[in-house]
Scaffold this motif. Structure first.
Motif, mmCIF file in Angstrom:
data_model
loop_
_atom_site.group_PDB
_atom_site.id
_atom_site.type_symbol
_atom_site.label_atom_id
_atom_site.label_comp_id
_atom_site.label_asym_id
_atom_site.label_seq_id
_atom_site.Cartn_x
_atom_site.Cartn_y
_atom_site.Cartn_z
ATOM 1 N N ARG A 170 0.855 -1.192 0.000
ATOM 2 C CA ARG A 170 0.000 0.000 0.000
ATOM 3 C C ARG A 170 0.887 1.237 0.000
ATOM 4 O O ARG A 170 1.847 1.326 0.779
ATOM 5 C CB ARG A 170 -0.902 0.015 1.233
ATOM 6 C CG ARG A 170 -1.963 -1.073 1.230
ATOM 7 C CD ARG A 170 -2.891 -0.918 2.417
ATOM 8 N NE ARG A 170 -2.149 -1.007 3.673
ATOM 9 C CZ ARG A 170 -2.651 -0.682 4.862
ATOM 10 N NH1 ARG A 170 -3.885 -0.210 4.959
ATOM 11 N NH2 ARG A 170 -1.928 -0.811 5.947
ATOM 12 N N THR A 218 -3.063 5.784 -1.794
ATOM 13 C CA THR A 218 -3.875 6.890 -1.300
ATOM 14 C C THR A 218 -3.263 8.202 -1.760
ATOM 15 O O THR A 218 -2.098 8.480 -1.488
ATOM 16 C CB THR A 218 -3.951 6.863 0.238
ATOM 17 O OG1 THR A 218 -4.541 5.627 0.656
ATOM 18 C CG2 THR A 218 -4.792 8.024 0.756
ATOM 19 N N GLU A 222 -7.510 1.206 -10.916
ATOM 20 C CA GLU A 222 -7.723 0.062 -10.032
ATOM 21 C C GLU A 222 -7.228 0.304 -8.616
ATOM 22 O O GLU A 222 -7.846 -0.168 -7.647
ATOM 23 C CB GLU A 222 -7.007 -1.167 -10.606
ATOM 24 C CG GLU A 222 -7.611 -1.694 -11.889
ATOM 25 C CD GLU A 222 -6.749 -2.762 -12.542
ATOM 26 O OE1 GLU A 222 -7.258 -3.453 -13.434
ATOM 27 O OE2 GLU A 222 -5.556 -2.889 -12.158
ATOM 28 N N VAL A 223 -6.113 1.017 -8.476
ATOM 29 C CA VAL A 223 -5.471 1.071 -7.157
ATOM 30 C C VAL A 223 -5.521 2.446 -6.486
ATOM 31 O O VAL A 223 -5.371 2.530 -5.263
ATOM 32 C CB VAL A 223 -4.000 0.600 -7.234
ATOM 33 C CG1 VAL A 223 -3.912 -0.779 -7.869
ATOM 34 C CG2 VAL A 223 -3.128 1.594 -7.981
ATOM 35 N N GLN A 251 -6.855 5.870 -4.853
ATOM 36 C CA GLN A 251 -8.033 6.397 -4.172
ATOM 37 C C GLN A 251 -7.703 7.778 -3.627
ATOM 38 O O GLN A 251 -6.643 7.991 -3.041
ATOM 39 C CB GLN A 251 -8.488 5.461 -3.052
ATOM 40 C CG GLN A 251 -7.433 5.135 -2.018
ATOM 41 C CD GLN A 251 -7.914 4.109 -1.010
ATOM 42 O OE1 GLN A 251 -8.745 3.263 -1.313
ATOM 43 N NE2 GLN A 251 -7.400 4.188 0.206
ATOM 44 N N TRP A 309 1.475 2.734 5.689
ATOM 45 C CA TRP A 309 1.812 2.492 4.287
ATOM 46 C C TRP A 309 3.225 1.936 4.144
ATOM 47 O O TRP A 309 4.116 2.250 4.933
ATOM 48 C CB TRP A 309 1.670 3.781 3.491
ATOM 49 C CG TRP A 309 0.245 4.248 3.393
ATOM 50 C CD1 TRP A 309 -0.744 3.730 2.594
ATOM 51 C CD2 TRP A 309 -0.384 5.313 4.119
ATOM 52 N NE1 TRP A 309 -1.932 4.412 2.768
ATOM 53 C CE2 TRP A 309 -1.742 5.384 3.701
ATOM 54 C CE3 TRP A 309 0.072 6.235 5.075
ATOM 55 C CZ2 TRP A 309 -2.627 6.326 4.196
ATOM 56 C CZ3 TRP A 309 -0.810 7.166 5.586
ATOM 57 C CH2 TRP A 309 -2.151 7.209 5.159
ATOM 58 N N CYS A 337 2.022 -1.491 -6.197
ATOM 59 C CA CYS A 337 0.973 -1.191 -5.211
ATOM 60 C C CYS A 337 -0.366 -1.831 -5.554
ATOM 61 O O CYS A 337 -0.814 -1.810 -6.702
ATOM 62 C CB CYS A 337 0.781 0.321 -5.078
ATOM 63 S SG CYS A 337 2.137 1.159 -4.240
ATOM 64 N N ASP A 338 -0.997 -2.378 -4.544
ATOM 65 C CA ASP A 338 -2.395 -2.801 -4.647
ATOM 66 C C ASP A 338 -3.341 -1.670 -4.274
ATOM 67 O O ASP A 338 -4.541 -1.743 -4.544
ATOM 68 C CB ASP A 338 -2.665 -3.984 -3.702
ATOM 69 C CG ASP A 338 -2.116 -5.288 -4.250
ATOM 70 O OD1 ASP A 338 -2.030 -5.425 -5.486
ATOM 71 O OD2 ASP A 338 -1.768 -6.164 -3.447
ATOM 72 N N GLU A 339 -2.777 -0.638 -3.644
ATOM 73 C CA GLU A 339 -3.589 0.498 -3.198
ATOM 74 C C GLU A 339 -2.666 1.700 -3.038
ATOM 75 O O GLU A 339 -1.570 1.571 -2.493
ATOM 76 C CB GLU A 339 -4.252 0.160 -1.864
ATOM 77 C CG GLU A 339 -5.044 1.262 -1.221
ATOM 78 C CD GLU A 339 -5.535 0.866 0.165
ATOM 79 O OE1 GLU A 339 -5.213 1.592 1.136
ATOM 80 O OE2 GLU A 339 -6.214 -0.184 0.274
#
Length: 259
Positions: free
Chosen positions: A62, A86, A135-136, A138, A154, A82-84
């Motif tokens: 992340r 921010t 996709e990842v 946000q 993170w 990264c899967d996510e």
């Protein structure tokens, strides 16, 4: 009372007109094309991240871009692993700009991605960055100082031109750097960029503050929370705008001790 560079009362982060920030004007002035300094920064950061994750095949983490503003290339540098991610910012116009990029992105960012694709980790993402970005990534409204409540969240992070550009207060500069680094897990790679001796800046018709920090101020602020730290002076004075002496790029890893 928090002080600025000349001993006067500082212009604090809470006093700046962040909701008057014009991201369209900001992008037009700063990111319409890939400047040599941006290419240099991306070259260093892509190598820093790629070298780290090359030894950890298959690891997904992340990430966070603190103070993302209207700049996508720090997020791009983290995409392959990264899967996510921010994208954190407090300015409502900046948040709107970032959310717009999911459906109708500014095509100028494609040139920044091509610079990153000089490294195989990025080039392997066939079709460009946008599918993965959708996709990842946000977008989250948040204050850098509130990261004190999110320690170790993170596993990779970026913070570009934020800590020295949020107020004229040395206290808030150091607090911003600390909050960013403490939000990373021990051992997490990071990249942070700064304007050295910035005199402040304008976006559209609105002035914004800056803290007049030197390379040594930047190093001192980071090194207590980092290991394997490397500091780079990049670009030429005034390459992006008047009123600063150099860009400083710091790459390292979150310290694994108690700091």
């Amino acid at each position: 009372m928090s002080l600025g560079s000349s001993g006067e009362r500082a212009w604090l982060n809470a006093e700046a007109q962040w909701d008057a920030f014009d991201p369209v004007d900001y992008v037009r002035k700063n990111y319409r094309t890939v400047l040599p300094v941006d290419a240099e920064i991306m070259s260093i950061v892509r190598t820093h991240f790629s070298d780290h994750f090359r030894g950890l095949p298959g690891l997904r983490v992340r990430g966070v871009d603190v103070g993302a503003g209207a700049n996508l290339y720090p997020t791009f540098t983290m995409l392959p692993w990264c899967d996510e991610i921010t994208l954190l910012d407090r300015s409502t116009p900046n948040l709107h700009y970032l959310k717009q990029q999911f459906d109708r992105h500014d095509h100028g960012w494609d040139a920044f991605w091509r610079e990153l694709c000089l490294d195989e980790a990025y080039a392997a993402m066939t079709g460009g960055p946008w599918k993965r970005f959708g996709e990842v990534a946000q977008v989250e409204q948040g204050d850098i100082f509130a990261l004190v409540d999110r320690p170790g969240q993170w596993q990779i992070g970026t913070m570009f031109f934020v800590a020295e550009s949020l107020s004229s207060s040395y206290e808030e500069f150091h607090e911003g750097v600390e909050c960013f680094l403490r939000s990373l897990t021990p051992g997490a790679p990071f990249a942070a960029a700064f304007m050295e001796h910035s005199e402040g800046y304008w976006v559209g018709e609105t002035p914004f503050p800056a803290c007049d920090v030197s390379e040594s101020d930047i190093r001192e602020s980071i090194e207590g929370y980092a290991e394997r730290l490397r500091i780079y002076r990049v670009g030429e004075p005034g390459e992006v705008r008047p009123g600063y002496t150099s860009m400083i790029l710091a790459c390292g890893f979150r310290r694994t001790g108690n700091s």
